[in-house]
Design a protein around this motif. Structure first.
Motif, PDB file in Angstrom:
ATOM      1  N   UNK A 260      -6.228  -6.798  12.527  1.00  0.00           N
ATOM      2  CA  UNK A 260      -4.804  -7.075  12.344  1.00  0.00           C
ATOM      3  C   UNK A 260      -4.510  -7.833  11.061  1.00  0.00           C
TER       4      UNK A 260
ATOM      5  N   UNK B 203      -5.811  -6.924   8.228  1.00  0.00           N
ATOM      6  CA  UNK B 203      -6.204  -6.052   7.114  1.00  0.00           C
ATOM      7  C   UNK B 203      -5.135  -5.939   6.052  1.00  0.00           C
ATOM      8  N   UNK B 204      -3.861  -5.961   6.463  1.00  0.00           N
ATOM      9  CA  UNK B 204      -2.824  -5.769   5.453  1.00  0.00           C
ATOM     10  C   UNK B 204      -2.444  -7.061   4.744  1.00  0.00           C
TER      11      UNK B 204
ATOM     12  N   UNK C 135       0.839  -1.194   0.000  1.00  0.00           N
ATOM     13  CA  UNK C 135       0.000   0.000   0.000  1.00  0.00           C
ATOM     14  C   UNK C 135       0.876   1.247   0.000  1.00  0.00           C
TER      15      UNK C 135
END
Lengths: 205, 179, 212, 200
Positions: free
Chosen positions: C96, C98-99, C34
């Motif tokens: 946690x 999410x990435x 990201x």
């Protein structure tokens, strides 16, 4: 003209053209997105109104309260000794002077914790550390410190202790303050150490 | 073609200017990569002026508005990254001179229509002006113009453009010195 | 007198070497999953213009009735809390995770298809950080649920009626602070702590302190 | 990762040692490219020798482009490098004075040191002039301090000032430089025919 000059021109042109397409990172220091998300998910940044009240009463010199609400709301009411840094001035150099000073703990607050939390995320993105968010904001402050509710009979001992503390704190922040005004004792003097500048190269010719 | 007395005698080739440029760019990149700062010369000259003033009259130097800035914390004025770098510049020039056989007995290089004395006087005057200008411009051609514009600093580009423009504009008036 | 080398062969080799280093750089570089897509200035603008950010509890009704198929709910709480109870149809992605690449790809897919993503956790504050994070990395379709799961749980049978309720709204002053804080003052209320505070601001450190 | 001295990967003393070697590289390139000759430098401004323009601009564009790639690869943090501060009025004045000094003296500080190393007396005199010039500046400094510090814009980059991405600046500079190289090459060809006495 030597043929190699054409190659040279072409290579240099292609290299320069490439710079247009690469993602530029020439911005003020920011932490990486993944680091930011990790920090955002940690609950360690939240402090309670009780903790803030305690520190205020103790006149903790390392505490710096920052009100992130718009200036108009700040003018109406704010917590004792709070400094107003509205959220859009966080990204200006003038607003940032309050943050990142070694030895200070900055506590952000707003009406609720939301705006303060968003301010915290922005600050964290800009790589500032040692910032905290007051849970509940001023609404919570009013509910807990200024108008504490008496716990029910069945509540544990600690709840009563907290209630006693809050009542005393309420006295301090509302009544006791007036008695002290002559001595202007509410002025907290904070001596900031300068932020270390090791992060950027000194230079010049 | 005959060799004129005011010209250098040994016939060695300079490197291709673009080669020099690419090498210089790489040196600058490595410098920035290692130290985060850029190549510069005039700061070192300033340091030696400060150091000299400090040796001649320490009290006067400390109270002086300008020297005082560099003598504050008991730090020796010559103990600066730039001074080490300039030492290297002199050594590097010597190295190149030895390698390409350009080191020679001291001599004065000058334009075809100018006497030795005039050339030397002009050099000193040019040096004085340049030295004065470097302090106002926060750096010389290498420190401000080259390194500054390479790192996208506005000041660097400003100095580069105005320096070259000013030299171009003034060139006509001193053409006797060079052609 | 001197002449310059006219053949730029060495230059060419040096530049090719330079090019090679850059190619090596491209090969070895770690591409972050990201990136920040919007600047800090734009972020503050987003925070001010709240219309696009939030999702009201009464809007949930349409989603739950399958009238509004353009919305995906994502539960940021851990699997345990999700198992205890969640909004019907919500996807569980613990914060946690999410990435993780697959989750980011999932969100990217939603963005591409124009699907709004509504994040929620127990309360608004718990989802706020994650929401602001996703907005900054370019997911303009991500919103948060006002009131959070707790509010939904309390009102899940009368979501339509919550339109007139504002108890879940955050950021507004619930009390007349100034009056309240001074209500118990012994003497005058205006004597409050409105004195200018003298803080020693951090002085801007000139980077070139020892420079030119 | 970089700049490695700032991020504590090498000690301060090692940084100073490396500075000598970096300076050597710089001095070597200066001398080897012909900057040790005042006539080469001055020649730029009469159109008979564009070596200075070539070396200078090649270095600038290589560094600009290189910095952007290095930062893209995550090897170098551009926010940690030194950016020249801008003081508008004094820098403009200073540059004008420097330009005049350069055309009269035929050197700039770096090149004069490289030239002193190979035994040029004129370069030595120029360097002495530099010392005198800076000494004079220090003497008159109290009078011009206000001017010296006026118009401070901070450590601004072109991007800070204009909002245009650095990639565009690098590209723009490169294109201008490449065009300049070809144009100067053709100018030089014409001028060299006229000037019989000095050929490069």
């Amino acid at each position: 003209m030597n043929r190699n000059y054409y190659f040279l021109t072409a290579i240099m042109f292609v290299l320069a053209l490439g710079t247009l397409f690469i993602h530029e990172r020439v911005v003020s220091p920011q932490i990486s997105p993944s680091e930011l998300l990790w920090d955002v998910l940690q609950p360690t940044r939240f402090v309670t109104t009780d903790q803030v009240a305690k520190r205020l009463i103790e006149k903790d010199p390392s505490l710096l309260l920052i009100d992130v609400r718009p200036a108009a709301e700040y003018d109406k009411y704010s917590l004792p000794n709070a400094v107003n840094v509205p959220i859009d001035s966080l990204i200006t150099p003038a607003g940032q002077e309050y943050f990142g000073n070694p030895g200070t703990k900055v506590v952000l607050f707003s009406n609720d914790a939301i705006l303060a939390n968003q301010a915290w995320v922005l600050l964290r993105r800009m790589a500032f550390k040692n910032d905290y968010v007051m849970k509940g904001g001023i609404n919570g402050w009013m509910e807990t410190i200024i108008q504490p509710k008496e716990p029910a009979e069945t509540a544990p001992e600690s709840a009563f202790e907290r209630y006693e503390f809050r009542k005393a704190a309420c006295q301090y922040f509302t009544g006791a303050n007036v008695a002290n005004t002559g001595k202007s004792s509410s002025k907290v003097k904070v001596v900031f150490k300068r932020r270390k500048k090791t992060a950027v190269a000194a230079g010049g010719c | 073609m005959e060799t004129l007395p005011h010209q250098e005698k040994n016939k060695t080739k300079y490197i291709n200017p673009y080669f020099g440029g690419v090498l210089m760019g790489i040196v600058l990149l490595v410098t920035i990569f290692i130290s985060g700062r850029e190549l510069g010369i005039s700061g070192a000259v300033r340091d030696s002026v400060v150091a000299t003033a400090n040796v001649i009259s320490p009290t006067a130097a400390k109270t002086s508005v300008y020297y005082g800035k560099f003598l504050k914390d008991g730090h020796h004025p010559m103990d600066n990254w730039l001074d080490y770098e300039v030492l290297g510049v002199i050594l590097g020039g010597l190295l190149s001179g030895i390698l390409f056989k350009r080191v020679h007995k001291p001599f004065v290089e000058r334009g075809p229509n100018v006497s030795r004395t005039r050339r030397l006087v002009a050099a000193v005057i040019g040096g004085i002006l340049f030295g004065f200008g470097t302090r106002l411009g926060r750096g010389c051609t290498s420190g401000a113009a080259l390194s500054g514009s390479s790192t996208f600093a506005f000041g660097g580009v400003l100095v580069m453009v105005i320096l070259f423009a000013s030299a171009f504009a003034f060139a006509y008036f001193v053409r006797k010195l060079w052609i | 007198m001197h002449v310059h080398e006219l053949n730029p062969k060495k230059t060419l080799w040096t530049l090719i070497l330079f090019l090679l280093v850059i190619v090596v750089g491209f090969i070895t570089m770690k591409r972050p999953l990201l990136n920040y897509e919007i600047s800090l200035q734009q972020t503050t603008k987003i925070l001010k213009d709240t219309s696009n950010n939030c999702f009201y509890p009464y809007q949930l009704a349409d989603v739950l009735n399958h009238k509004n198929k353009n919305v995906v709910l994502i539960d940021l709480r851990n699997k345990y809390a999700y198992g205890l109870g969640h909004i019907p149809g919500a996807k569980s992605i613990p914060a946690f995770d999410l990435t993780h690449k697959e989750n980011v790809d999932l969100l990217k897919g939603y963005k591409k298809n124009g699907v709004s993503v509504v994040l929620y956790a127990d309360n608004q504050l718990a989802a706020d950080g994650a929401w602001l994070f996703f907005r900054q990395v370019g997911f303009c379709n991500v919103r948060f649920l006002l009131g959070g799961y707790n509010y939904y749980k309390a009102h899940k049978d009368n979501l339509e009626q919550t339109k007139s309720d504002d108890s879940y709204l955050k950021g507004i002053a619930r009390f007349d602070y100034a009056r309240m804080a001074s209500s118990k003052a012994v003497t005058s209320a205006s004597q409050k702590q409105k004195k200018p505070v003298v803080f020693h601001r951090r002085k801007k450190v000139a980077v070139a302190a020892g420079g030119c | 990762m970089g700049p490695i001295a700032i991020n504590g990967l090498i000690s301060a003393n090692l940084n100073l040692v490396i500075a000598v070697f970096l300076g050597m590289g710089f001095g070597f390139v200066l001398e080897a490219s012909g900057f040790s000759s005042a006539r080469n430098i001055a020649g730029t401004f009469y159109g008979y020798n564009f070596v200075v323009v070539r070396v200078f601009f090649t270095a600038v564009i290589v560094t600009m482009v290189g910095l952007l790639y290095l930062s893209y690869f995550g090897w170098l943090n551009l926010s940690q490098i030194f950016i020249l501060p801008t003081y508008l009025p004094s820098m403009i004045t200073g540059s004008i004075i420097m330009g005049v000094g350069m055309i009269i003296g035929g050197f700039c500080p770096g090149t004069s040191f490289a030239a002193v190393a190979i035994g040029k007396i004129d370069a030595l005199f120029f360097a002495i002039g530099l010392f005198i010039g800076i000494f004079l500046f220090a003497e008159v400094y109290p009078l011009i301090e206000k001017f010296y510090l006026s118009g401070y814009l901070g450590h601004v980059t072109l991007t800070d000032l204009t909002g245009i991405k650095p990639g565009w600046w690098a590209f723009g500079f490169t294109v201008i430089a490449l065009i300049a190289f070809w144009v100067t090459a053709s100018i030089e060809k014409k001028v060299r025919k006229k000037i019989k006495e000095y050929k490069f």
